[in-house]
Design a protein around this motif. Sequence first.
Motif, PDB file in Angstrom:
ATOM      1  N   ARG B  70      35.964  -5.905   9.985  1.00 12.55           N
ATOM      2  CA  ARG B  70      35.367  -6.681  11.042  1.00 12.55           C
ATOM      3  C   ARG B  70      36.427  -8.020  11.469  1.00 12.55           C
ATOM      4  O   ARG B  70      36.921  -8.577  10.752  1.00 12.55           O
ATOM      5  CB  ARG B  70      33.943  -7.496  10.684  1.00 12.55           C
ATOM      6  CG  ARG B  70      32.910  -6.247  10.269  1.00 12.55           C
ATOM      7  CD  ARG B  70      31.560  -6.926  10.134  1.00 12.55           C
ATOM      8  NE  ARG B  70      30.646  -5.685   9.808  1.00 12.55           N
ATOM      9  CZ  ARG B  70      29.668  -5.761   8.944  1.00 12.55           C
ATOM     10  NH1 ARG B  70      29.151  -6.913   8.440  1.00 12.55           N
ATOM     11  NH2 ARG B  70      28.741  -4.839   9.131  1.00 12.55           N
ATOM     12  N   ASP B  71      36.329  -8.167  12.912  1.00  7.02           N
ATOM     13  CA  ASP B  71      36.674  -9.405  13.436  1.00  7.02           C
ATOM     14  C   ASP B  71      38.222  -9.376  13.053  1.00  7.02           C
ATOM     15  O   ASP B  71      39.135 -10.356  12.888  1.00  7.02           O
ATOM     16  CB  ASP B  71      36.129 -10.502  13.151  1.00  7.02           C
ATOM     17  CG  ASP B  71      34.670 -10.657  13.084  1.00  7.02           C
ATOM     18  OD1 ASP B  71      34.382 -10.381  14.218  1.00  7.02           O
ATOM     19  OD2 ASP B  71      34.076 -11.166  12.239  1.00  7.02           O
ATOM     20  N   TYR B  72      38.914  -8.133  13.011  1.00  8.84           N
ATOM     21  CA  TYR B  72      40.315  -8.134  12.930  1.00  8.84           C
ATOM     22  C   TYR B  72      40.936  -6.770  13.486  1.00  8.84           C
ATOM     23  O   TYR B  72      41.213  -5.839  12.740  1.00  8.84           O
ATOM     24  CB  TYR B  72      40.583  -8.076  11.293  1.00  8.84           C
ATOM     25  CG  TYR B  72      41.825  -8.423  10.971  1.00  8.84           C
ATOM     26  CD1 TYR B  72      42.082  -9.946  10.885  1.00  8.84           C
ATOM     27  CD2 TYR B  72      43.086  -7.790  10.323  1.00  8.84           C
ATOM     28  CE1 TYR B  72      43.262 -10.567  10.604  1.00  8.84           C
ATOM     29  CE2 TYR B  72      44.202  -8.288  10.080  1.00  8.84           C
ATOM     30  CZ  TYR B  72      44.353  -9.877  10.102  1.00  8.84           C
ATOM     31  OH  TYR B  72      45.577 -10.185   9.861  1.00  8.84           O
ATOM     32  N   PRO B  73      41.289  -6.841  14.810  1.00  9.56           N
ATOM     33  CA  PRO B  73      41.535  -5.663  15.807  1.00  9.56           C
ATOM     34  C   PRO B  73      42.803  -5.136  15.037  1.00  9.56           C
ATOM     35  O   PRO B  73      43.032  -4.016  15.117  1.00  9.56           O
ATOM     36  CB  PRO B  73      41.780  -6.464  16.962  1.00  9.56           C
ATOM     37  CG  PRO B  73      40.941  -7.688  17.001  1.00  9.56           C
ATOM     38  CD  PRO B  73      41.087  -8.005  15.666  1.00  9.56           C
ATOM     39  N   ARG B  74      43.782  -6.186  14.587  1.00  9.90           N
ATOM     40  CA  ARG B  74      44.840  -5.375  13.996  1.00  9.90           C
ATOM     41  C   ARG B  74      44.732  -4.382  12.918  1.00  9.90           C
ATOM     42  O   ARG B  74      45.280  -3.355  13.019  1.00  9.90           O
ATOM     43  CB  ARG B  74      45.823  -6.478  13.463  1.00  9.90           C
ATOM     44  CG  ARG B  74      47.184  -6.120  12.846  1.00  9.90           C
ATOM     45  CD  ARG B  74      48.411  -7.082  12.948  1.00  9.90           C
ATOM     46  NE  ARG B  74      49.346  -6.867  11.907  1.00  9.90           N
ATOM     47  CZ  ARG B  74      50.095  -5.668  11.984  1.00  9.90           C
ATOM     48  NH1 ARG B  74      50.172  -4.940  13.103  1.00  9.90           N
ATOM     49  NH2 ARG B  74      51.003  -5.735  11.151  1.00  9.90           N
ATOM     50  N   ALA B  75      43.809  -4.324  12.164  1.00 13.86           N
ATOM     51  CA  ALA B  75      43.450  -3.460  11.124  1.00 13.86           C
ATOM     52  C   ALA B  75      42.952  -2.216  11.578  1.00 13.86           C
ATOM     53  O   ALA B  75      43.440  -1.366  11.515  1.00 13.86           O
ATOM     54  CB  ALA B  75      42.378  -3.967  10.257  1.00 13.86           C
ATOM     55  N   LEU B  76      42.227  -2.407  12.726  1.00  8.41           N
ATOM     56  CA  LEU B  76      41.693  -1.147  13.571  1.00  8.41           C
ATOM     57  C   LEU B  76      42.936  -0.440  14.111  1.00  8.41           C
ATOM     58  O   LEU B  76      42.857   0.751  14.150  1.00  8.41           O
ATOM     59  CB  LEU B  76      40.563  -1.439  14.584  1.00  8.41           C
ATOM     60  CG  LEU B  76      39.535  -2.341  13.973  1.00  8.41           C
ATOM     61  CD1 LEU B  76      38.523  -2.772  15.134  1.00  8.41           C
ATOM     62  CD2 LEU B  76      38.746  -1.492  12.925  1.00  8.41           C
ATOM     63  N   ALA B  77      43.815  -1.160  14.785  1.00  5.02           N
ATOM     64  CA  ALA B  77      44.976  -0.441  15.356  1.00  5.02           C
ATOM     65  C   ALA B  77      45.812   0.077  14.292  1.00  5.02           C
ATOM     66  O   ALA B  77      46.193   1.291  14.496  1.00  5.02           O
ATOM     67  CB  ALA B  77      45.767  -1.614  15.940  1.00  5.02           C
ATOM     68  N   LEU B  78      46.008  -0.462  13.094  1.00  2.00           N
ATOM     69  CA  LEU B  78      46.664   0.263  12.048  1.00  2.00           C
ATOM     70  C   LEU B  78      46.329   1.587  11.650  1.00  2.00           C
ATOM     71  O   LEU B  78      46.756   2.642  11.403  1.00  2.00           O
ATOM     72  CB  LEU B  78      46.932  -0.695  10.832  1.00  2.00           C
ATOM     73  CG  LEU B  78      48.127  -2.163  11.172  1.00  2.00           C
ATOM     74  CD1 LEU B  78      48.032  -2.920  10.196  1.00  2.00           C
ATOM     75  CD2 LEU B  78      49.391  -1.327  11.376  1.00  2.00           C
ATOM     76  N   PHE B  79      44.815   1.322  11.359  1.00  2.00           N
ATOM     77  CA  PHE B  79      44.313   2.607  10.983  1.00  2.00           C
ATOM     78  C   PHE B  79      44.197   3.594  11.688  1.00  2.00           C
ATOM     79  O   PHE B  79      44.079   4.811  11.591  1.00  2.00           O
ATOM     80  CB  PHE B  79      42.544   2.319  10.501  1.00  2.00           C
ATOM     81  CG  PHE B  79      42.803   1.349   8.905  1.00  2.00           C
ATOM     82  CD1 PHE B  79      43.279   2.134   7.980  1.00  2.00           C
ATOM     83  CD2 PHE B  79      42.344   0.302   8.867  1.00  2.00           C
ATOM     84  CE1 PHE B  79      43.298   1.560   6.518  1.00  2.00           C
ATOM     85  CE2 PHE B  79      42.076  -0.194   7.648  1.00  2.00           C
ATOM     86  CZ  PHE B  79      42.582   0.215   6.533  1.00  2.00           C
ATOM     87  N   LYS B  80      44.082   3.210  13.368  1.00  2.00           N
ATOM     88  CA  LYS B  80      43.978   4.243  14.233  1.00  2.00           C
ATOM     89  C   LYS B  80      45.347   5.119  14.250  1.00  2.00           C
ATOM     90  O   LYS B  80      45.168   6.168  14.384  1.00  2.00           O
ATOM     91  CB  LYS B  80      43.485   3.730  15.576  1.00  2.00           C
ATOM     92  CG  LYS B  80      43.621   4.676  16.668  1.00  2.00           C
ATOM     93  CD  LYS B  80      42.667   4.252  17.850  1.00  2.00           C
ATOM     94  CE  LYS B  80      42.335   5.442  19.046  1.00  2.00           C
ATOM     95  NZ  LYS B  80      42.117   5.150  19.956  1.00  2.00           N
ATOM     96  N   GLU B  81      46.262   4.520  14.336  1.00  2.00           N
ATOM     97  CA  GLU B  81      47.783   4.744  14.152  1.00  2.00           C
ATOM     98  C   GLU B  81      48.068   5.606  13.103  1.00  2.00           C
ATOM     99  O   GLU B  81      48.708   6.757  13.249  1.00  2.00           O
ATOM    100  CB  GLU B  81      48.698   3.524  14.316  1.00  2.00           C
ATOM    101  CG  GLU B  81      50.019   3.974  13.997  1.00  2.00           C
ATOM    102  CD  GLU B  81      50.968   4.194  15.018  1.00  2.00           C
ATOM    103  OE1 GLU B  81      50.570   3.753  16.364  1.00  2.00           O
ATOM    104  OE2 GLU B  81      51.976   4.742  15.080  1.00  2.00           O
ATOM    105  N   ALA B  82      47.162   5.478  11.829  1.00  2.00           N
ATOM    106  CA  ALA B  82      47.484   6.092  10.744  1.00  2.00           C
ATOM    107  C   ALA B  82      46.707   7.487  10.720  1.00  2.00           C
ATOM    108  O   ALA B  82      46.716   8.496   9.744  1.00  2.00           O
ATOM    109  CB  ALA B  82      47.203   5.344   9.511  1.00  2.00           C
ATOM    110  N   GLY B  83      45.732   7.624  11.631  1.00  2.88           N
ATOM    111  CA  GLY B  83      45.006   8.752  11.630  1.00  2.88           C
ATOM    112  C   GLY B  83      43.523   8.599  11.493  1.00  2.88           C
ATOM    113  O   GLY B  83      42.918   9.811  11.099  1.00  2.88           O
ATOM    114  N   CYS B  84      43.102   7.502  11.157  1.00  3.74           N
ATOM    115  CA  CYS B  84      41.592   7.056  10.939  1.00  3.74           C
ATOM    116  C   CYS B  84      40.620   7.519  12.170  1.00  3.74           C
ATOM    117  O   CYS B  84      41.277   7.407  13.180  1.00  3.74           O
ATOM    118  CB  CYS B  84      41.181   5.838  10.339  1.00  3.74           C
ATOM    119  SG  CYS B  84      42.038   5.651   8.750  1.00  3.74           S
TER     120      CYS B  84
END
Lengths: 517, 517
Positions: B70-84
Motif C-alpha cells: 500500500r501507498d508504495y508505487p515503487r514496490a508495485l513497479a518492481l513486482f510487475k517487472e518481476a512477473g507478478c
Amino acid sequence: MAIDETVPAPSREGRRGRDARRTQRLQSRSASIPFITRKVPTTEILSEEGLVLIESNAERLLEEIGCEFRDYPRALALFKEAGCDITGTRVRFPRGLARKLVATAPRQFTQAARNPERSVPIGGDSLVFAPVYGSPFVHDLDHGRRYGTIEDFRNFVKLAYASPFMHHSGGTVCEPVDLPVNKRHLDMVYAHMRLSDKPFMGSVTHPERAKDTVAMCRILFGADFLESNTVCTSLINANSPLVWDSAMLGSAEAYAAANQAVIITPFILSGAMSPVSVAGTLTQALAEILAGVAFVQLVRPGAPVIFGTFVSTLSMQSGAPTFGTPEAALAIYGAGQLARRLGLPFRTGGSLCASKIPDAQAAYESAQTLLPTLFAGTNFVLHAAGWMEGGLASSYEKFVMDLDQLGMMHVLARGIDLSENAQAFEAFHEVAPGGHFLGCAHTQANFESAFFRSQIADNNSVEQWEAEGRLDAPQRANKIWKKMLAEYEAPPLDPAIDEALQDFIARKKASMPDTTH
Amino acid sequence: MAIDETVPAPSREGRRGRDARRTQRLQSRSASIPFITRKVPTTEILSEEGLVLIESNAERLLEEIGCEFRDYPRALALFKEAGCDITGTRVRFPRGLARKLVATAPRQFTQAARNPERSVPIGGDSLVFAPVYGSPFVHDLDHGRRYGTIEDFRNFVKLAYASPFMHHSGGTVCEPVDLPVNKRHLDMVYAHMRLSDKPFMGSVTHPERAKDTVAMCRILFGADFLESNTVCTSLINANSPLVWDSAMLGSAEAYAAANQAVIITPFILSGAMSPVSVAGTLTQALAEILAGVAFVQLVRPGAPVIFGTFVSTLSMQSGAPTFGTPEAALAIYGAGQLARRLGLPFRTGGSLCASKIPDAQAAYESAQTLLPTLFAGTNFVLHAAGWMEGGLASSYEKFVMDLDQLGMMHVLARGIDLSENAQAFEAFHEVAPGGHFLGCAHTQANFESAFFRSQIADNNSVEQWEAEGRLDAPQRANKIWKKMLAEYEAPPLDPAIDEALQDFIARKKASMPDTTH
C-alpha cells in the motif's frame, strides 16, 4: 489424547463400585487426561560417538571400581551366582554382564489404577506426571513454611486428583511429620487409595513398609490381579557414589518379587556425589542404574523397572544444590538417550527449583527443568508439581502454578495439527488482507478449543489488573487451590474394600509401638 | 566460544581509537562473549510432509489471495517487472516466483560492530541476543510503571553493554516518550553508537529516519565500509494479514539500498491477525515473509535479510495477547524449520510474557519462550531480555533476571563436554564408593568453571535467606541493575567521530520543527 493401550481392569471391585465409577467417569470425562502420548521428537544432545563413550566408561567403572551392596547378603549371593566378582560388599561386573542382566526388564509396562481409565502405560512415547515427593515441609501464602502433616498430605493427594493434568497420585507428596515414622506409610498409602483413583507409589523407607504397601494393594486390587499386573511404582534411590543400601535393596526386592515396579534412581548432587561434570555424572549414573536394575532382574526377571535419574548441580561457592541449571538440563537430555538405548522406561526432571518462595526464580528454574524433561523423552516425571526449596518444601501455590505448566505440556507434546481444519485455508478466503480473523467462521468454529487456557496467567490490561487488586501469580494460585479443595469430592470406593483396608491398618498399627525412625 | 568468522574491521577509526579499544578489550575479554555458536540439535517439530504442506499452502495464498503493498508505487513497479500479477495494490505471485526472488538473499551475513570483537555472524549455527524492543513504558520496583524517557533508553543500552550475555545493543530498547517523535531516532541511534560498542538496530518509523540512521552509520564506520559491510540490522514488520505499508517498505528500501540488513517480520496475534491455528498462522507468516523478502531482493539483490516471526496467541476470552503458550512454542519451532529450508537467517522468540510484574508468571512465560527459541535454531533473538506486559513495558528487574537466563543458554547451547577432563575417570579412582567428590583433585581443578553461576538465584538455606532479608528474585535483580549502572564505563570513541555525529544530529534537529508523529 486417547488411551493408546488396552489396560486390564481390576478384578475384585464389585458391581456397585463399577457403576459408581462409571457415573464419576462420565462426569469428569471431559477434564480427564490419563497420560500424554508424546508426538514431538526427542532432543538427541549426544552423538552416537558420545553415547558409546559414556556407555564404555560406565562399563569400565563397573569393572574396575564396582558398586557397594551394603548390609544385604542376598544381593551379593545373587551377583556371585550371576558371575560378578565379589570382594567384601564390593560387586564388580565383568564387561557387558550388567547390560546382559538388565535385558530381561520390559521396555514398557502399564501401571493399573483402580479406575481403569486412569491406568498409565510407562515407557515408549507415553509421559506420566506425578507430584512432588519427599518434602518434610509445606508452604503456603497464608501460613508460610511449616512441617508437613497428614492433613497437608491428604490435601496434595486431593489437588493431584482434582487436576486433569496430573496423571499420577505420587508417593510422599509431603512428609506427614505428625505421625510416627514406623506407621505413617499406612496412612499415606491409604490416602492415595481412598482419596484418589489415580495410580500411586508405595513406601520404601523399610522393606516391611514396602511389604505393607503390597499387602494393601492386594486388598484394593485383588491378590490375583497383582500377579500379572503392576499397580504400584516406587522410588529406589542409590546412595551415590556407587552404593546401594539395605533399606533400598530390601524395598526393591519386596516390590520386584510381587511384580511391582521400582524406579532405580541415583539421586546426584553433581560435584559432591559425582564428578563435577555432566559426562562424569552421566557415566556414574549409568553404572549405578545398571547395577541396581541388574539386582532387580536377578530377584525376578521381567519385573517392571524404570531407569531413573535425578541430577542437581552444586553451587561451588556455597555447596548448596542448584536447580534449573543448564548442566542439569544437559544431564536430563543425555540420560534420556542412555535410557532409550538400554530399552528401559525413563524417569527424570520435574518442576524443580531452589527458591524458598513461588517467585520468578522458582518459575524460571522449574520451566528450565520441565521443558527439557518433555524433550528428553521422559516417561515418568516425579516432582512435576509443587516442588520448592530444593525439595524441602511442598508448596500449595506452586503446585497449582506448575499444574498450569503441565497443561501446556499436553498441548506442546501433541505437535502441530495439520488437519484440513487447522490449515484454515477457507479463513484466508473469508478475511481479506488487512482484515480481522476474530469474527470469521473458522475462528468462531474453533475458538473454544483453539488455544490452551491458563488458569494462572493474567493477560488483562494493566488497568484491569490494578482494578482487580494487582495480584501476582502466587496470589491467584492461592485462590485456585482453595477452590479445588473446597470442590473436591472423593472417588467412590467399594465399602467392603475400604473396611478391609482400614482393618489392615488398624491391626498393623496395634502390632507395634510408635517409633521415630 | 570463539568467533568462528573473520570479521573485517571498520576503516575510519584512527589509531587512538584502536589503541583505546585494545585496552578495553583486554580488560573485558574474560567477560565478553560476542555470540553463541549452537552445538545442540534443532527440534524438528514438523515432518517433511508437514513442511511441504505449509509451503504449498503459502504459495497458494500468494497466488490466490496475494499481498497488499500500500501507498508504495515503487514496490508495485518492481513486482510487475518481476512477473507478478498486479491489481490495484494487490500483488499476486505466480507459484514459485516469490521463492525464486528470495534466492538471492545471503544464507548468512556478518553485522559489524565498531568494536570488531563484538561483530556478529547472523545465520548458520550462530545465535545473537538483542534486548527488548518498542515498549512505550518502563517499569522498576522503585517507581513502578511510567512512560519511558531517553534516560531510561540510555540505561537499557548501558545494561546491554555491561552484560557478557547480551550480544547486541538492540534498537528501541524503550520508547523515549520525552523526545519529539520526529527527532528521537537521532538520540536513540546516537546512544547505541556512543554508549555501547556492540552492534545495533536503526529507525524504521519513517524512510527519512532510516536514511538518517544510514547517514550516522557512514559517519561512524566510514562510507566505504558500509558498501561492503552490514553495520545495522533493522526491524520491518508486516501489517498482518498480508499487508505491507509505505513506512515499512520505505524503510526497508532505504536500508537494503545501503546494503544494511532488515528483519522481515510478520507480527501476528494468532486468532486476530491470522487464523486461530498454528498451521494457518505459519502458512500466512511464510507468505508474508516471502513477499517482503522478495521486495528487498528486488531493491538490491543480495541485500542481507532475516526471516522473522513473532507469534503471540490471543486469549479467546478477553482478546488479550498471551505469551509463553504451547501454541506459540510450536509456531517458533515450525518457523525455524521453514526459515532453514528457505536458506535464510531466522529471528523469533525472546523472553516474552504478559505479566505486569516480574513474578512467576513472567518467568514461566519467558522461559517457555526462550528455550524453544534456542532449540528452534534461531539466529537473532529480539526481546531476549527486559520484555514485560506484552511488550508494553521494559522492566529493569526483568532485564537482569533474563540476562541470567541468557547466560544459561550459552552453556546449554554448547552441549555436553566429552573431553578427557570432563569424562573425569581419574576422579572415580580417587573417590571410593560412598565417598565425596568435593575435595578430590578433579573437582578442585574444575570447580571454578564447572557450573554456570547464576547472579539471580538464591540457593542458600532458608535460614540464611531469612537472615538476608527474605528477598525475592526481583528484589535481588533491583540491586544488580543499580550496581551495573553505577559501574558502567562508556567504551572509547574517536572524539572526531563523536563530534561529527553530534554535529549531524544538531543540524538535523535544527532543520525541522518538533512533531508528534
